[in-house]
Design a protein around this motif. Structure first.
Motif, PDB file in Angstrom:
ATOM      1  N   VAL A  46     -18.967 -34.841  12.742  1.00 49.43           N
ATOM      2  CA  VAL A  46     -19.749 -34.617  11.531  1.00 49.43           C
ATOM      3  C   VAL A  46     -20.166 -33.149  11.405  1.00 49.43           C
ATOM      4  N   GLN A  47     -20.513 -32.518  12.517  1.00 46.11           N
ATOM      5  CA  GLN A  47     -21.007 -31.146  12.501  1.00 46.11           C
ATOM      6  C   GLN A  47     -19.910 -30.109  12.753  1.00 46.11           C
ATOM      7  N   TYR A  48     -18.662 -30.534  12.832  1.00 44.93           N
ATOM      8  CA  TYR A  48     -17.527 -29.630  13.068  1.00 44.93           C
ATOM      9  C   TYR A  48     -17.707 -28.848  14.368  1.00 44.93           C
ATOM     10  N   ARG A  49     -18.085 -29.534  15.430  1.00 37.54           N
ATOM     11  CA  ARG A  49     -18.292 -28.913  16.739  1.00 37.54           C
ATOM     12  C   ARG A  49     -17.166 -29.354  17.668  1.00 37.54           C
ATOM     13  N   SER A  50     -16.238 -28.470  17.912  1.00 41.44           N
ATOM     14  CA  SER A  50     -15.094 -28.832  18.739  1.00 41.44           C
ATOM     15  C   SER A  50     -15.482 -29.012  20.204  1.00 41.44           C
ATOM     16  N   LYS A  51     -16.542 -28.333  20.666  1.00 39.73           N
ATOM     17  CA  LYS A  51     -16.952 -28.470  22.069  1.00 39.73           C
ATOM     18  C   LYS A  51     -17.411 -29.896  22.373  1.00 39.73           C
ATOM     19  N   TYR A  52     -18.105 -30.521  21.434  1.00 40.10           N
ATOM     20  CA  TYR A  52     -18.522 -31.906  21.642  1.00 40.10           C
ATOM     21  C   TYR A  52     -17.329 -32.845  21.662  1.00 40.10           C
ATOM     22  N   LEU A  53     -16.349 -32.565  20.841  1.00 40.45           N
ATOM     23  CA  LEU A  53     -15.148 -33.406  20.835  1.00 40.45           C
ATOM     24  C   LEU A  53     -14.338 -33.219  22.114  1.00 40.45           C
ATOM     25  N   ILE A  54     -14.300 -32.001  22.628  1.00 39.82           N
ATOM     26  CA  ILE A  54     -13.599 -31.771  23.896  1.00 39.82           C
ATOM     27  C   ILE A  54     -14.320 -32.495  25.029  1.00 39.82           C
ATOM     28  N   MET A  55     -15.656 -32.448  25.020  1.00 40.25           N
ATOM     29  CA  MET A  55     -16.428 -33.167  26.029  1.00 40.25           C
ATOM     30  C   MET A  55     -16.197 -34.680  25.898  1.00 40.25           C
ATOM     31  N   TYR A  56     -16.103 -35.170  24.676  1.00 37.53           N
ATOM     32  CA  TYR A  56     -15.816 -36.581  24.434  1.00 37.53           C
ATOM     33  C   TYR A  56     -14.442 -36.944  24.987  1.00 37.53           C
ATOM     34  N   ALA A  57     -13.454 -36.077  24.780  1.00 43.48           N
ATOM     35  CA  ALA A  57     -12.099 -36.334  25.292  1.00 43.48           C
ATOM     36  C   ALA A  57     -12.089 -36.360  26.819  1.00 43.48           C
ATOM     37  N   VAL A  58     -12.835 -35.463  27.450  1.00 43.92           N
ATOM     38  CA  VAL A  58     -12.916 -35.456  28.916  1.00 43.92           C
ATOM     39  C   VAL A  58     -13.581 -36.742  29.412  1.00 43.92           C
ATOM     40  N   TRP A  59     -14.646 -37.162  28.730  1.00 46.82           N
ATOM     41  CA  TRP A  59     -15.301 -38.412  29.118  1.00 46.82           C
ATOM     42  C   TRP A  59     -14.335 -39.589  28.995  1.00 46.82           C
ATOM     43  N   TYR A 154      -7.363 -38.786  18.955  1.00 40.50           N
ATOM     44  CA  TYR A 154      -8.158 -38.350  17.808  1.00 40.50           C
ATOM     45  C   TYR A 154      -8.995 -37.124  18.156  1.00 40.50           C
ATOM     46  N   ALA A 155      -9.705 -37.162  19.279  1.00 47.31           N
ATOM     47  CA  ALA A 155     -10.587 -36.052  19.661  1.00 47.31           C
ATOM     48  C   ALA A 155      -9.795 -34.774  19.896  1.00 47.31           C
ATOM     49  N   CYS A 156      -8.637 -34.883  20.535  1.00 47.81           N
ATOM     50  CA  CYS A 156      -7.809 -33.689  20.773  1.00 47.81           C
ATOM     51  C   CYS A 156      -7.302 -33.103  19.459  1.00 47.81           C
ATOM     52  N   TYR A 157      -6.837 -33.956  18.558  1.00 51.61           N
ATOM     53  CA  TYR A 157      -6.308 -33.480  17.287  1.00 51.61           C
ATOM     54  C   TYR A 157      -7.399 -32.829  16.446  1.00 51.61           C
ATOM     55  N   VAL A 158      -8.529 -33.495  16.297  1.00 53.03           N
ATOM     56  CA  VAL A 158      -9.598 -32.968  15.443  1.00 53.03           C
ATOM     57  C   VAL A 158     -10.195 -31.710  16.031  1.00 53.03           C
ATOM     58  N   SER A 159     -10.378 -31.644  17.357  1.00 55.15           N
ATOM     59  CA  SER A 159     -10.911 -30.412  17.949  1.00 55.15           C
ATOM     60  C   SER A 159      -9.920 -29.264  17.784  1.00 55.15           C
ATOM     61  N   LYS A 160      -8.602 -29.545  17.830  1.00 58.29           N
ATOM     62  CA  LYS A 160      -7.598 -28.508  17.585  1.00 58.29           C
ATOM     63  C   LYS A 160      -7.695 -27.995  16.153  1.00 58.29           C
ATOM     64  N   VAL A 161      -7.876 -28.905  15.205  1.00 60.27           N
ATOM     65  CA  VAL A 161      -8.027 -28.511  13.798  1.00 60.27           C
ATOM     66  C   VAL A 161      -9.280 -27.669  13.621  1.00 60.27           C
ATOM     67  N   PHE A 162     -10.388 -28.076  14.233  1.00 62.52           N
ATOM     68  CA  PHE A 162     -11.626 -27.311  14.119  1.00 62.52           C
ATOM     69  C   PHE A 162     -11.478 -25.922  14.728  1.00 62.52           C
ATOM     70  N   LEU A 163     -10.799 -25.834  15.875  1.00 63.78           N
ATOM     71  CA  LEU A 163     -10.609 -24.524  16.515  1.00 63.78           C
ATOM     72  C   LEU A 163      -9.711 -23.624  15.669  1.00 63.78           C
ATOM     73  N   GLU A 164      -8.696 -24.185  15.023  1.00 66.74           N
ATOM     74  CA  GLU A 164      -7.830 -23.382  14.153  1.00 66.74           C
ATOM     75  C   GLU A 164      -8.588 -22.892  12.931  1.00 66.74           C
ATOM     76  N   GLU A 165      -9.474 -23.725  12.395  1.00 68.23           N
ATOM     77  CA  GLU A 165     -10.277 -23.306  11.255  1.00 68.23           C
ATOM     78  C   GLU A 165     -11.241 -22.194  11.633  1.00 68.23           C
ATOM     79  N   GLU A 166     -11.791 -22.234  12.836  1.00 65.94           N
ATOM     80  CA  GLU A 166     -12.689 -21.176  13.281  1.00 65.94           C
ATOM     81  C   GLU A 166     -11.931 -19.858  13.423  1.00 65.94           C
ATOM     82  N   ASP A 167     -10.693 -19.922  13.911  1.00 64.07           N
ATOM     83  CA  ASP A 167      -9.906 -18.712  14.117  1.00 64.07           C
ATOM     84  C   ASP A 167      -9.413 -18.118  12.807  1.00 64.07           C
ATOM     85  N   SER A 168      -9.220 -18.930  11.782  1.00 58.23           N
ATOM     86  CA  SER A 168      -8.652 -18.427  10.536  1.00 58.23           C
ATOM     87  C   SER A 168      -9.701 -18.270   9.442  1.00 58.23           C
TER      88      SER A 168
END
Length: 196
Positions: A46-59, A154-168
């Motif tokens: 919801v907050q476009y935070r890729s770090k939380y999604l990465i932590m979710y994927a690790v969990w 899902y978490a890997c894909y969405v966090s990748k999208v969020f990281l690409e949006e931050e870079d661009s």
């Protein structure tokens, strides 16, 4: 995003309830941590935070490992034994899965005057179950693994999208692909201070 968070949350809450009914403390703790991780995954989405999604994927990787252990425990793979290992209750009690006595079609008969039971416990025999409790627990863990694998993708894909949006990220009016050019001053303009 809804199926990747709602279904795991419902499945974890269902599992939490039945583990509470069976006084199985290790699964209760693991389910609680999983519920918190799912909430962080929702927040990250919801907050476009890729770090939380990465932590979710690790969990979710750890969650798959825990559920694989539960499958091995209930199927008594290797040296694991439900009769002598009280891992699920942290060796604090003799409680078992709630499904052992309350499974579909199970008939519970108390054994009177048994020497095997401590003073505050009773010995029972369970018969006539349509599906033994071990298999219900295994199916529950297998469903958790399936949902976790879906959530991991899902978490890997969405966090990748969020990281690409931050870079661009493109600032308004600048850093376009054709390059930033500052406005040119012309020499015929003369700036005068304004006094009021």
């Amino acid at each position: 995003a809804v199926p990747s968070f709602v279904l795991p949350q419902i499945a974890a809450l269902e599992r939490q309830i039945f583990d509470f009914l069976g006084y199985q403390w290790a699964p209760i703790l693991a389910n609680f941590l999983h519920i918190m991780a799912v909430i962080l995954g929702i927040f990250g989405t919801v907050q476009y935070r890729s770090k939380y999604l990465i932590m979710y994927a690790v969990w979710l990787v750890l969650w798959v490992g825990w559920n694989a252990f539960i499958i091995c425990f209930y199927l008594e793979v290797g040296h694991l034994s439900q009769d002598r290992d009280f891992i699920m209750t942290f060796n604090t009690s003799l409680h078992r899965s709630w499904w052992m006595e309350n499974g579909p079609g199970c008939l519970v008969t108390p054994v009177l005057n048994s020497r095997l039971a401590p003073e505050d416990h009773h010995v029972i025999t369970v018969s006539g179950c349509l599906l033994d409790y071990q298999y219900i627990e295994v199916l529950s863990s297998a469903a958790q693994i399936f949902l976790a694998l879906f959530g991991f993708v899902y978490a890997c894909y969405v966090s990748k999208v969020f990281l690409e949006e931050e870079d661009s990220f493109d600032f308004i009016g600048g850093f376009d692909s054709y390059g930033y050019q500052a406005p040119q001053k012309t020499s015929h303009l003369q700036l005068q201070p304004l006094y009021t």
